[in-house]
Design a protein around this motif. Sequence first.
Motif, PDB file in Angstrom:
ATOM      1  N   TYR A  32      29.245  -7.043  34.069  1.00  0.00           N
ATOM      2  CA  TYR A  32      28.739  -6.971  32.704  1.00  0.00           C
ATOM      3  C   TYR A  32      27.223  -6.941  32.786  1.00  0.00           C
ATOM      4  CZ  TYR A  32      28.004  -7.577  27.793  1.00  0.00           C
ATOM      5  OH  TYR A  32      27.617  -7.357  26.494  1.00  0.00           O
ATOM      6  N   PRO A  33      26.519  -6.047  32.086  1.00  0.00           N
ATOM      7  CA  PRO A  33      27.083  -4.946  31.286  1.00  0.00           C
ATOM      8  C   PRO A  33      27.885  -3.963  32.139  1.00  0.00           C
ATOM      9  CG  PRO A  33      24.665  -5.122  31.026  1.00  0.00           C
ATOM     10  CD  PRO A  33      25.067  -6.013  32.147  1.00  0.00           C
ATOM     11  N   LYS A  34      28.552  -3.038  31.445  1.00  0.00           N
ATOM     12  CA  LYS A  34      29.387  -2.039  32.099  1.00  0.00           C
ATOM     13  C   LYS A  34      28.650  -1.261  33.175  1.00  0.00           C
ATOM     14  CE  LYS A  34      32.443  -0.635  28.389  1.00  0.00           C
ATOM     15  NZ  LYS A  34      32.920   0.542  27.669  1.00  0.00           N
ATOM     16  N   ARG A  35      29.363  -0.911  34.199  1.00  0.00           N
ATOM     17  CA  ARG A  35      28.813  -0.057  35.243  1.00  0.00           C
ATOM     18  C   ARG A  35      29.772   1.092  35.467  1.00  0.00           C
ATOM     19  NH1 ARG A  35      26.297  -3.552  40.173  1.00  0.00           N
ATOM     20  NH2 ARG A  35      25.237  -5.107  38.901  1.00  0.00           N
ATOM     21  N   SER A  36      29.242   2.168  36.001  1.00  0.00           N
ATOM     22  CA  SER A  36      30.128   3.295  36.275  1.00  0.00           C
ATOM     23  C   SER A  36      30.512   3.339  37.747  1.00  0.00           C
ATOM     24  CB  SER A  36      29.470   4.614  35.851  1.00  0.00           C
ATOM     25  OG  SER A  36      28.187   4.695  36.406  1.00  0.00           O
ATOM     26  N   ILE A  37      29.754   2.628  38.597  1.00  0.00           N
ATOM     27  CA  ILE A  37      30.058   2.629  40.026  1.00  0.00           C
ATOM     28  C   ILE A  37      30.053   1.191  40.536  1.00  0.00           C
ATOM     29  CG2 ILE A  37      29.187   3.296  42.317  1.00  0.00           C
ATOM     30  CD1 ILE A  37      28.047   5.813  40.991  1.00  0.00           C
ATOM     31  N   CYS A  38      31.061   0.825  41.335  1.00  0.00           N
ATOM     32  CA  CYS A  38      31.106  -0.496  41.942  1.00  0.00           C
ATOM     33  C   CYS A  38      30.130  -0.503  43.114  1.00  0.00           C
ATOM     34  CB  CYS A  38      32.524  -0.798  42.434  1.00  0.00           C
ATOM     35  SG  CYS A  38      32.612  -2.341  43.349  1.00  0.00           S
ATOM     36  N   PRO A  39      29.196  -1.488  43.138  1.00  0.00           N
ATOM     37  CA  PRO A  39      28.207  -1.511  44.220  1.00  0.00           C
ATOM     38  C   PRO A  39      28.827  -1.763  45.596  1.00  0.00           C
ATOM     39  CG  PRO A  39      27.964  -3.429  42.783  1.00  0.00           C
ATOM     40  CD  PRO A  39      28.984  -2.539  42.159  1.00  0.00           C
ATOM     41  N   SER A  40      30.019  -2.367  45.646  1.00  0.00           N
ATOM     42  CA  SER A  40      30.657  -2.596  46.950  1.00  0.00           C
ATOM     43  C   SER A  40      31.519  -1.419  47.381  1.00  0.00           C
ATOM     44  CB  SER A  40      31.560  -3.834  46.919  1.00  0.00           C
ATOM     45  OG  SER A  40      31.021  -4.831  46.122  1.00  0.00           O
ATOM     46  N   CYS A  41      32.283  -0.879  46.454  1.00  0.00           N
ATOM     47  CA  CYS A  41      33.276   0.153  46.818  1.00  0.00           C
ATOM     48  C   CYS A  41      32.741   1.575  46.666  1.00  0.00           C
ATOM     49  CB  CYS A  41      34.529  -0.003  45.979  1.00  0.00           C
ATOM     50  SG  CYS A  41      35.186  -1.668  46.022  1.00  0.00           S
ATOM     51  N   ARG A  42      31.662   1.703  45.929  1.00  0.00           N
ATOM     52  CA  ARG A  42      31.094   3.052  45.696  1.00  0.00           C
ATOM     53  C   ARG A  42      32.175   4.017  45.220  1.00  0.00           C
ATOM     54  NH1 ARG A  42      25.463   3.052  45.678  1.00  0.00           N
ATOM     55  NH2 ARG A  42      24.895   1.180  46.806  1.00  0.00           N
ATOM     56  N   ARG A  43      32.369   5.088  45.949  1.00  0.00           N
ATOM     57  CA  ARG A  43      33.265   6.136  45.478  1.00  0.00           C
ATOM     58  C   ARG A  43      34.747   5.772  45.582  1.00  0.00           C
ATOM     59  NH1 ARG A  43      30.547  11.636  47.392  1.00  0.00           N
ATOM     60  NH2 ARG A  43      28.659  10.529  46.809  1.00  0.00           N
ATOM     61  N   ALA A  44      35.047   4.762  46.409  1.00  0.00           N
ATOM     62  CA  ALA A  44      36.452   4.365  46.579  1.00  0.00           C
ATOM     63  C   ALA A  44      36.999   3.681  45.325  1.00  0.00           C
ATOM     64  CB  ALA A  44      36.586   3.433  47.779  1.00  0.00           C
ATOM     65  N   GLY A  45      36.110   3.099  44.549  1.00  0.00           N
ATOM     66  CA  GLY A  45      36.562   2.351  43.386  1.00  0.00           C
ATOM     67  C   GLY A  45      36.390   3.105  42.092  1.00  0.00           C
ATOM     68  N   LYS A  46      37.303   2.874  41.166  1.00  0.00           N
ATOM     69  CA  LYS A  46      37.178   3.438  39.821  1.00  0.00           C
ATOM     70  C   LYS A  46      36.930   2.268  38.888  1.00  0.00           C
ATOM     71  CE  LYS A  46      39.268   7.868  38.995  1.00  0.00           C
ATOM     72  NZ  LYS A  46      39.832   8.345  40.253  1.00  0.00           N
ATOM     73  N   MET A  47      36.095   2.481  37.886  1.00  0.00           N
ATOM     74  CA  MET A  47      35.824   1.422  36.933  1.00  0.00           C
ATOM     75  C   MET A  47      36.685   1.596  35.698  1.00  0.00           C
ATOM     76  SD  MET A  47      33.772  -0.648  38.165  1.00  0.00           S
ATOM     77  CE  MET A  47      32.144  -1.155  38.648  1.00  0.00           C
ATOM     78  N   GLU A  48      37.225   0.475  35.222  1.00  0.00           N
ATOM     79  CA  GLU A  48      37.939   0.522  33.950  1.00  0.00           C
ATOM     80  C   GLU A  48      37.372  -0.577  33.061  1.00  0.00           C
ATOM     81  OE1 GLU A  48      42.011  -0.154  34.968  1.00  0.00           O
ATOM     82  OE2 GLU A  48      41.713  -2.291  35.271  1.00  0.00           O
ATOM     83  N   ASP A  49      37.523  -0.397  31.748  1.00  0.00           N
ATOM     84  CA  ASP A  49      37.032  -1.412  30.813  1.00  0.00           C
ATOM     85  C   ASP A  49      37.799  -2.710  31.020  1.00  0.00           C
ATOM     86  OD1 ASP A  49      35.347   0.449  29.820  1.00  0.00           O
ATOM     87  OD2 ASP A  49      36.231   0.537  27.814  1.00  0.00           O
TER      88      ASP A  49
END
Length: 138
Positions: A32-49
């Motif tokens: 929080y606030p919302k992010r579009s990319i996870c700093p640990s997983c980068r492209r491997a992770g998808k963000m959801e609300d």
Amino acid sequence: MQEYAVPFHWRKFKERYNLIGSRCTHCGKPFYPKRSICPSCRRAGKMEDAKLSGKGKIFSYTVIRVPPSGFKIYAPYVVAIIELDDGCKLVSQVVDVDPEKVEIGMAVKTCFRKIREDNSSGLILYGFKFKPDIGKMA
Ligand SMILES: [Zn+2]
């Protein structure tokens, strides 16, 4: 009815009522606030609300005695880094408390409050602040 227009505009957004952040579908970390990319997983992770609990404790804080324009009526006030029970940290004003009584580890929860009044335009902005979570205090 001009004075109701702005608060209504803000209040109609779900995100102004609920503390909505992001959660990484890969590692499960909330942000929080919302992010579009996870700093640990980068492209491997998808963000959801993710709806966050809005409850947590004070991790660190500072008392603002000389506030910027638009915040003067609140001085002195407390700005804290809050560690949510969900596991993420955010920065917010803490209200309904004597600045002298704030302490690290104090239980807090979200409340919906006026954020700022812009005297030149008459705008009143609403959003989240935190207040002591009385039920969780000793
Ligand atoms: Zn992740």
